[in-house]
Design a protein around this motif. Structure first.
Motif, PDB file in Angstrom:
ATOM      1  N   ASN A  25      53.149  49.164  -4.412  1.00 37.81           N
ATOM      2  CA  ASN A  25      52.435  50.426  -4.242  1.00 37.81           C
ATOM      3  C   ASN A  25      51.386  50.578  -5.332  1.00 37.81           C
ATOM      4  OD1 ASN A  25      54.071  51.275  -2.063  1.00 37.81           O
ATOM      5  ND2 ASN A  25      55.612  52.100  -3.461  1.00 37.81           N
ATOM      6  N   ALA A  26      50.307  51.263  -4.995  1.00 35.64           N
ATOM      7  CA  ALA A  26      49.268  51.569  -5.972  1.00 35.64           C
ATOM      8  C   ALA A  26      48.973  53.062  -5.900  1.00 35.64           C
ATOM      9  CB  ALA A  26      48.001  50.770  -5.692  1.00 35.64           C
ATOM     10  N   PHE A  27      48.872  53.694  -7.071  1.00 36.94           N
ATOM     11  CA  PHE A  27      48.614  55.123  -7.143  1.00 36.94           C
ATOM     12  C   PHE A  27      47.593  55.415  -8.235  1.00 36.94           C
ATOM     13  CE2 PHE A  27      53.178  54.570  -6.145  1.00 36.94           C
ATOM     14  CZ  PHE A  27      53.206  55.119  -4.869  1.00 36.94           C
ATOM     15  N   HIS A  28      46.851  56.493  -8.062  1.00 39.21           N
ATOM     16  CA  HIS A  28      46.045  57.003  -9.156  1.00 39.21           C
ATOM     17  C   HIS A  28      46.986  57.502 -10.252  1.00 39.21           C
ATOM     18  CE1 HIS A  28      42.037  56.717  -7.421  1.00 39.21           C
ATOM     19  NE2 HIS A  28      42.555  57.122  -6.263  1.00 39.21           N
ATOM     20  N   ASN A  29      46.659  57.184 -11.477  1.00 39.40           N
ATOM     21  CA  ASN A  29      47.543  57.452 -12.614  1.00 39.40           C
ATOM     22  C   ASN A  29      47.359  58.881 -13.121  1.00 39.40           C
ATOM     23  OD1 ASN A  29      49.296  57.107 -14.735  1.00 39.40           O
ATOM     24  ND2 ASN A  29      48.028  55.639 -15.856  1.00 39.40           N
TER      25      ASN A  29
END
Length: 423
Positions: free
Chosen positions: A85-89
């Motif tokens: 998964n990739a998310f804005h931090n």
């Protein structure tokens, strides 16, 4: 743009008339205004490689990636189902950076069960869902189901993790990569897991360093002192030209013929190369990696040395015939600065001699990388003087023309779309 002429058909540039042969401007590398357009036109719309799957070995493994050109920080994490998964931090409460250690501008990595904001303690699962809100009853109409982490498009190809910051990518990752790059499928990237990394802050535009690795015209001069004098002089007199260049969409490839280091006359080798059985071309003991994919060495060079696949916009995969590979990444931080990252990958060492050979190749390549970067600040300074505004490029510098044209095309398309949207 996927025409692959053979060397016998004449000059390379003549097969790509859209690139032209006129002197080239480097205004795109010195203009703050152009760089601001690149942020939105390129780095917020292209697929960007941010790492490899080996960096996320187990459930809860994570790392962060700072993408300055897009004003973004990204979290990459291995979910419980094995997916990435990739998310804005960014925390959904007050916008605090969610994952960081002592210094919020630095990247970090580790393993966790959940992410907890340092400011007010909001918690998020590995799937990005909001799982806990401190003093939840004090909020108004709080819907935790709609307050998960902001997701970033993420896909994995051959173990390389890519993200796309657009609200909706125009292409899937595979469509973006195209046939030249996907022709590498089957190369055993996953078996080469011993990694050596280096990183440098460079005072030059990101495209200028890419240019440095897109031609070998400079090699006999800039790297001449890395070889004994008699070999260096001969190389400078003969010059060097790679036997194959290839373009496919926004991506580029240059192939070179090979040199088997241990078959060189001893006078052309350095004593440390004999001692460590390693050097610029990698360890002398070549691992058996099995059959290679059809996309490697497409020109059939014999002997073959390496293929440098340059993926738009800022990622290079360089595969050596000696059974190892390296990657380069160029992360812009302003119109005249960027961060350069290099990673070398080998099969895991089985003996101390293997380890020494790998380390010798790594430090040798670091030296060559420093030599390539050593001219960049001088180039940037003088380009910014605008004392000269156009520059002569030769036939084997075709990939430079292509890189800068693609940058101009992406920026031009973005400007046209923005203009049309205002009508």
């Amino acid at each position: 743009m996927a025409r692959w002429p053979k060397p016998a058909e004449g000059s390379w540039t003549q097969h790509y008339p859209e690139l032209g042969t006129a002197p080239m401007s480097y205004e795109d590398s010195i203009s703050p205004e152009f760089f601001e357009l690149e942020r939105d036109a390129i780095f917020k719309r292209a697929w960007l490689n941010v790492g490899r799957i080996e960096q996320l070995p187990r459930t809860g493994s994570y790392f962060t990636k700072e993408i300055h050109a897009a004003h973004s920080s990204i979290i990459l994490v291995r979910d419980r189902d094995g997916s990435v998964n990739a998310f804005h931090n960014i925390c959904r409460h007050r916008g605090n950076k969610l994952v960081w250690n002592e210094f919020p501008r630095e990247e970090t990595s580790g393993t966790c069960r959940q992410f907890t904001c340092k400011y007010h303690g909001w918690r998020y699962g590995l799937d990005g869902s909001l799982t806990f809100v401190q003093q939840e009853g004090e909020f108004f109409d709080l819907d935790k189901d709609n307050l998960g982490l902001a997701r970033v498009h993420c896909e994995v190809w051959s173990g390389f993790i890519f993200v796309n910051l657009a609200a909706q990518p125009r292409q899937t990752l595979r469509e973006f990569l195209g046939p030249m790059v996907t022709g590498l499928e089957g190369y055993p990237f996953g078996e080469l897991t011993e990694r050596y990394s280096y990183r440098a802050e460079v005072g030059a535009n990101w495209k200028l360093y890419l240019d440095a690795f897109q031609e070998f015209y400079h090699a006999p001069i800039l790297h001449g002192k890395q070889t004994p004098d008699n070999f260096s002089v001969a190389a400078q007199q003969a010059g060097f030209e790679a036997p194959h260049y290839q373009l496919d969409g926004p991506h580029r490839l240059v192939s070179t013929s090979g040199v088997v280091t241990w078959e060189l006359d001893a006078a052309m080798r350095k004593p440390m190369e004999d001692i460590t059985r390693s050097g610029l071309f990698g360890p002398w003991d070549v691992p058996d990696l099995g059959p290679m994919p059809a996309g490697l060495n497409p020109a059939g060079c014999e002997p073959w040395g390496l293929d440098s696949f340059q993926l738009w916009p800022n990622f290079t995969i360089l595969i050596w015939s000696g059974g190892w590979y390296l990657t380069y990444q160029y992360w812009p931080t302003s119109h005249n600065t960027h961060i350069f990252e290099g990673n070398l990958y080998f099969t895991p060492a089985r003996t101390p001699r293997d380890r020494v050979a790998h380390e010798m190749a790594a430090v040798t390549f670091k030296e060559y990388g420093l030599q390539d970067s050593s001219t960049l600040e001088a180039t940037q300074l003088m380009l910014e003087s605008r004392a000269v505004t156009t520059f002569q490029l030769n036939d084997q510098e075709i990939l430079l023309r292509h890189l800068h044209k693609v940058a101009a095309d992406w920026v031009g398309d973005y400007q046209r779309e923005r203009t049309e949207a205002k009508r």
